[in-house]
Design a protein around this motif. Structure first.
Motif, PDB file in Angstrom:
ATOM      1  N   ALA A 191      84.682  78.919 -35.387  1.00 51.35           N
ATOM      2  CA  ALA A 191      85.064  79.853 -34.272  1.00 51.35           C
ATOM      3  C   ALA A 191      85.969  80.578 -34.530  1.00 51.35           C
ATOM      4  O   ALA A 191      86.002  82.072 -34.168  1.00 51.35           O
ATOM      5  CB  ALA A 191      85.428  78.880 -33.357  1.00 51.35           C
ATOM      6  N   GLU A 192      87.126  80.505 -35.365  1.00 52.41           N
ATOM      7  CA  GLU A 192      88.110  81.376 -35.854  1.00 52.41           C
ATOM      8  C   GLU A 192      87.428  82.230 -36.514  1.00 52.41           C
ATOM      9  O   GLU A 192      87.868  83.552 -36.550  1.00 52.41           O
ATOM     10  CB  GLU A 192      89.250  80.736 -36.627  1.00 52.41           C
ATOM     11  N   ILE A 193      86.771  82.254 -37.449  1.00 55.01           N
ATOM     12  CA  ILE A 193      86.063  83.068 -38.434  1.00 55.01           C
ATOM     13  C   ILE A 193      85.129  84.207 -37.478  1.00 55.01           C
ATOM     14  O   ILE A 193      85.280  85.108 -37.696  1.00 55.01           O
ATOM     15  CB  ILE A 193      85.280  82.548 -39.576  1.00 55.01           C
ATOM     16  N   ARG A 194      84.480  83.689 -36.646  1.00 56.80           N
ATOM     17  CA  ARG A 194      83.375  84.297 -35.865  1.00 56.80           C
ATOM     18  C   ARG A 194      84.303  85.364 -34.837  1.00 56.80           C
ATOM     19  O   ARG A 194      83.933  86.671 -34.620  1.00 56.80           O
ATOM     20  CB  ARG A 194      82.535  83.538 -34.851  1.00 56.80           C
ATOM     21  N   ALA A 195      85.501  85.004 -34.364  1.00 56.96           N
ATOM     22  CA  ALA A 195      86.352  85.574 -33.612  1.00 56.96           C
ATOM     23  C   ALA A 195      86.749  86.626 -34.199  1.00 56.96           C
ATOM     24  O   ALA A 195      86.751  88.063 -33.966  1.00 56.96           O
ATOM     25  CB  ALA A 195      87.318  84.780 -32.877  1.00 56.96           C
ATOM     26  N   ALA A 196      87.272  86.564 -35.603  1.00 58.98           N
ATOM     27  CA  ALA A 196      87.845  87.585 -36.485  1.00 58.98           C
ATOM     28  C   ALA A 196      86.912  88.456 -36.761  1.00 58.98           C
ATOM     29  O   ALA A 196      87.031  89.676 -36.902  1.00 58.98           O
ATOM     30  CB  ALA A 196      88.348  86.731 -37.763  1.00 58.98           C
ATOM     31  N   LEU A 197      85.607  88.133 -37.018  1.00 56.68           N
ATOM     32  CA  LEU A 197      84.366  89.220 -37.336  1.00 56.68           C
ATOM     33  C   LEU A 197      83.768  89.580 -36.080  1.00 56.68           C
ATOM     34  O   LEU A 197      82.524  90.373 -36.278  1.00 56.68           O
ATOM     35  CB  LEU A 197      83.388  88.366 -38.160  1.00 56.68           C
ATOM     36  N   GLU A 198      84.151  89.188 -34.981  1.00 54.25           N
ATOM     37  CA  GLU A 198      83.470  89.838 -33.624  1.00 54.25           C
ATOM     38  C   GLU A 198      81.954  89.423 -33.621  1.00 54.25           C
ATOM     39  O   GLU A 198      80.938  90.028 -33.329  1.00 54.25           O
ATOM     40  CB  GLU A 198      83.697  91.175 -33.632  1.00 54.25           C
ATOM     41  N   ASP A 199      81.663  88.072 -34.235  1.00 46.06           N
ATOM     42  CA  ASP A 199      80.623  87.514 -34.320  1.00 46.06           C
ATOM     43  C   ASP A 199      80.186  86.433 -33.200  1.00 46.06           C
ATOM     44  O   ASP A 199      81.039  85.894 -32.550  1.00 46.06           O
ATOM     45  CB  ASP A 199      80.225  86.649 -35.646  1.00 46.06           C
ATOM     46  N   ARG A 200      78.708  86.327 -33.023  1.00 47.52           N
ATOM     47  CA  ARG A 200      78.647  85.406 -31.709  1.00 47.52           C
ATOM     48  C   ARG A 200      77.610  84.314 -32.580  1.00 47.52           C
ATOM     49  O   ARG A 200      76.612  84.654 -33.205  1.00 47.52           O
ATOM     50  CB  ARG A 200      77.761  85.942 -30.792  1.00 47.52           C
ATOM     51  N   ALA A 201      77.806  82.922 -32.039  1.00 50.61           N
ATOM     52  CA  ALA A 201      76.893  82.048 -32.545  1.00 50.61           C
ATOM     53  C   ALA A 201      75.590  82.102 -32.265  1.00 50.61           C
ATOM     54  O   ALA A 201      74.519  81.833 -32.831  1.00 50.61           O
ATOM     55  CB  ALA A 201      77.296  80.587 -32.054  1.00 50.61           C
ATOM     56  N   GLN A 202      75.297  82.653 -30.924  1.00 50.74           N
ATOM     57  CA  GLN A 202      73.999  82.796 -30.338  1.00 50.74           C
ATOM     58  C   GLN A 202      72.994  83.753 -31.042  1.00 50.74           C
ATOM     59  O   GLN A 202      71.918  83.663 -31.229  1.00 50.74           O
ATOM     60  CB  GLN A 202      74.018  82.961 -28.816  1.00 50.74           C
ATOM     61  N   LYS A 203      73.835  84.753 -31.545  1.00 53.53           N
ATOM     62  CA  LYS A 203      73.143  85.923 -31.972  1.00 53.53           C
ATOM     63  C   LYS A 203      73.800  86.407 -33.305  1.00 53.53           C
ATOM     64  O   LYS A 203      74.744  87.785 -33.279  1.00 53.53           O
ATOM     65  CB  LYS A 203      73.067  87.007 -30.910  1.00 53.53           C
ATOM     66  N   TYR A 252      76.424  75.637 -42.592  1.00 53.97           N
ATOM     67  CA  TYR A 252      76.566  77.195 -42.347  1.00 53.97           C
ATOM     68  C   TYR A 252      76.160  77.937 -43.450  1.00 53.97           C
ATOM     69  O   TYR A 252      76.264  77.530 -44.245  1.00 53.97           O
ATOM     70  CB  TYR A 252      78.088  77.322 -41.914  1.00 53.97           C
ATOM     71  N   ALA A 253      75.982  79.240 -42.939  1.00 54.88           N
ATOM     72  CA  ALA A 253      75.426  80.471 -44.286  1.00 54.88           C
ATOM     73  C   ALA A 253      75.844  81.398 -43.588  1.00 54.88           C
ATOM     74  O   ALA A 253      76.149  81.815 -42.381  1.00 54.88           O
ATOM     75  CB  ALA A 253      73.881  80.082 -44.448  1.00 54.88           C
ATOM     76  N   PHE A 254      76.348  82.587 -44.695  1.00 57.71           N
ATOM     77  CA  PHE A 254      76.625  83.768 -44.352  1.00 57.71           C
ATOM     78  C   PHE A 254      75.325  84.627 -44.339  1.00 57.71           C
ATOM     79  O   PHE A 254      74.678  84.461 -45.338  1.00 57.71           O
ATOM     80  CB  PHE A 254      77.580  84.300 -45.558  1.00 57.71           C
ATOM     81  N   CYS A 255      75.016  85.311 -43.466  1.00 58.78           N
ATOM     82  CA  CYS A 255      73.855  86.122 -43.197  1.00 58.78           C
ATOM     83  C   CYS A 255      73.845  87.538 -43.157  1.00 58.78           C
ATOM     84  O   CYS A 255      72.722  88.066 -43.091  1.00 58.78           O
ATOM     85  CB  CYS A 255      72.895  85.278 -41.594  1.00 58.78           C
ATOM     86  N   GLY A 256      74.979  87.923 -43.475  1.00 55.80           N
ATOM     87  CA  GLY A 256      75.100  89.572 -43.261  1.00 55.80           C
ATOM     88  C   GLY A 256      74.911  90.250 -44.617  1.00 55.80           C
ATOM     89  O   GLY A 256      74.674  89.523 -45.518  1.00 55.80           O
ATOM     90  N   GLU A 257      74.553  91.411 -44.706  1.00 49.47           N
ATOM     91  CA  GLU A 257      74.364  92.246 -45.804  1.00 49.47           C
ATOM     92  C   GLU A 257      75.748  92.414 -46.352  1.00 49.47           C
ATOM     93  O   GLU A 257      76.720  92.965 -45.742  1.00 49.47           O
ATOM     94  CB  GLU A 257      73.571  93.688 -45.545  1.00 49.47           C
ATOM     95  N   ILE A 258      75.700  92.116 -47.664  1.00 50.14           N
ATOM     96  CA  ILE A 258      77.188  92.304 -48.586  1.00 50.14           C
ATOM     97  C   ILE A 258      76.918  93.445 -49.611  1.00 50.14           C
ATOM     98  O   ILE A 258      75.933  93.422 -50.262  1.00 50.14           O
ATOM     99  CB  ILE A 258      77.505  91.049 -49.364  1.00 50.14           C
TER     100      ILE A 258
END
Length: 224
Positions: free
Chosen positions: A80-92, A104-110
């Motif tokens: 939850a802390e990582i998602r908040a820092a990245l402005e990410d949402r679990a649902q999308k 868990y997995a990182f799914c963004g383009e790097i």
């Protein structure tokens, strides 16, 4: 086979508006640092290093919490802390996705500096137990040494077992006087030997798959 040490990403990575800097231990948005606790930073580093592969909860606990007895709630809070820092949402999710019942997995383009450095040549990887390890330009040591590019914690693998030297679209394999020898497609390596896509590298009784992907100058995103 995997050791108890977090795999190093070695180079900075950018994704979306963020830059992850393992050398300075920072997550940046533009030029502004984004606060992360040590556990959140370590977990993000692990997920980035393994992307796009999913990382199991048990392995996260072993590598990030060093095997200490913690509850699933502790992991949930750090995610939850990582998602908040990245402005990410679990649902999308844009960056961190939940793999239900697993981890868990990182799914963004790097955008990876290592890939940019070899953009005019080829991307070389070793697949170890299903996990990809990118080989950087220059010398890549394989072995049990904590500083090895491809660290394999196995009793049949020497601390500095073998070396792959990458230059442009070519890669050469050398044995480093290992105790149990280095083999390529079943033959013992006695001198520097060129690698090719699909080769099987043998260390003791372990098999590593060689993967070569041609790149073009514009290729910068994570190829998975």
């Amino acid at each position: 086979m995997r050791g108890s040490r977090l795999p190093s990403t070695l180079v900075s990575m950018t994704f979306g508006p963020f830059e992850f800097r393992p050398d300075t231990r920072q997550l940046l948005r533009g030029h502004e640092p984004v606060p992360l606790s040590p556990k959140a930073f370590a977990l993000l580093e692990l997920l980035l290093g393994r992307a796009p592969a999913a990382v199991a909860k048990d392995e996260i606990f072993r590598l990030v919490w060093k095997g200490a007895a913690v509850s699933d709630a502790s992991l949930t809070n750090v995610i939850a802390e990582i998602r908040a820092a990245l402005e990410d949402r679990a649902q999308k999710p844009r960056f961190v996705r939940t793999v239900h019942g697993f981890g868990y997995a990182f799914c963004g383009e790097i955008v990876n500096a290592a890939r940019r450095a070899v953009a005019a040549g080829a991307l070389w990887r070793l697949i170890v137990a299903g996990l990809p390890f990118t080989l950087l330009p220059g010398e890549n040591v394989i072995g049990r040494d904590p500083d090895a590019t491809v660290r394999i914690d196995h009793s049949l693998v020497s601390r500095r077992h073998a070396r792959v030297s990458v230059e442009g679209d070519r890669a050469l394999l050398e044995d480093l006087e290992s105790r149990n020898g280095t083999f390529l497609n079943g033959r013992r390596v006695e001198s520097p030997t060129p690698l090719h896509d699909g080769d099987v590298l043998g260390l003791g009784n372990l098999a590593l798959i060689v993967e070569r992907r041609p790149l073009v100058a514009s290729t910068e995103t994570n190829l998975g």
